[in-house]
Design a protein around this motif. Structure first.
Motif, short mmCIF file in Angstrom:
data_model
loop_
_atom_site.label_atom_id
_atom_site.label_comp_id
_atom_site.label_asym_id
_atom_site.label_seq_id
_atom_site.Cartn_x
_atom_site.Cartn_y
_atom_site.Cartn_z
N ARG A 146 0.71 -1.18 0.01
CA ARG A 146 0.01 0.00 0.15
C ARG A 146 0.89 0.96 -0.05
O ARG A 146 1.92 1.46 0.83
CB ARG A 146 -1.08 -0.07 1.39
N ARG A 147 0.84 2.03 -0.72
CA ARG A 147 1.61 3.16 -1.22
C ARG A 147 0.95 4.66 -0.64
O ARG A 147 1.64 5.66 -0.70
CB ARG A 147 1.83 3.23 -2.63
N SER A 148 -0.04 4.51 -0.46
CA SER A 148 -0.50 6.00 -0.19
C SER A 148 -0.49 6.58 1.39
O SER A 148 -0.13 5.76 2.14
CB SER A 148 -1.98 6.11 -0.40
N HIS A 149 -0.09 7.99 1.46
CA HIS A 149 0.17 8.50 2.64
C HIS A 149 -1.20 8.32 3.44
O HIS A 149 -1.06 8.10 4.72
CB HIS A 149 0.38 9.86 2.69
N ASP B 133 -2.87 5.31 3.74
CA ASP B 133 -2.68 3.91 4.56
C ASP B 133 -1.55 4.04 5.56
O ASP B 133 -1.81 3.45 6.56
CB ASP B 133 -2.32 3.17 3.10
#
Length: 163
Positions: free
Chosen positions: A84-87, A89
């Motif tokens: 998971r790459r989003s801030h 997450d």
């Protein structure tokens, strides 16, 4: 020797993590699902837990929340190792109680450095593992694992798998 438990359903990732940590003298046990994580952490008292966010049945975030809700395991350092790459997450993981967050793909040397920093930060190594836990040690050809109920085999012993 510091003891690490990794919960990840990707065998390739587990193999990379295991090889990197064992090369530095760590003992590594594995879980392939988040469901038994809290029980295994309470029983085995590892020095660090590494969790993937996306696993069957119980996600790494849910397993993390269970660890943080446990009176005997809440202080165990937890590194989230995830694709998971989003801030957002990452923020969710830290709010849930993650000690650190590392995105896949990852550099094995960075993973080892972060795990060792968590061990150093948490103080001295916890007491020896509970009886019945047999983890893979570098060079001995086995791997400590736990099934869905926290142990493989009818006798509750962790199984050993040949490479």
């Amino acid at each position: 020797m510091p003891r690490i438990i990794i919960a990840d359903d990707d065998e390739l990732v587990v193999g990379i993590v295991r090889a990197a940590l064992e090369a530095r003298g760590h003992i590594v046990g594995e879980l392939t699902d988040g469901k038994p994580v809290k029980d295994v952490v309470e029983l085995k008292r590892p020095d660090v837990v590494i969790l993937d966010c996306s696993m069957a049945e119980v996600s790494g975030i849910m397993a993390l929340k269970e660890i943080r809700g446990s009176s005997s395991a809440f202080a165990t350092p937890v590194l989230m190792l995830t694709g998971r790459r989003s801030h957002a997450d990452e923020e969710i993981a830290f709010v849930a109680g993650a000690s650190d967050y590392l995105r896949k793909p990852f550099d094995p040397d960075e993973l080892v450095a972060r795990v060792e920093a968590l061990i150093d930060k948490s103080g001295e190594t916890r007491p020896a593992a509970a009886p019945g836990y047999r983890a893979h040690r570098a060079g001995d050809g086995g791997l400590g694992t736990y099934g869905a109920n926290g142990a493989n085999g009818a006798n509750g012993q962790a199984s050993r798998h040949a490479r």
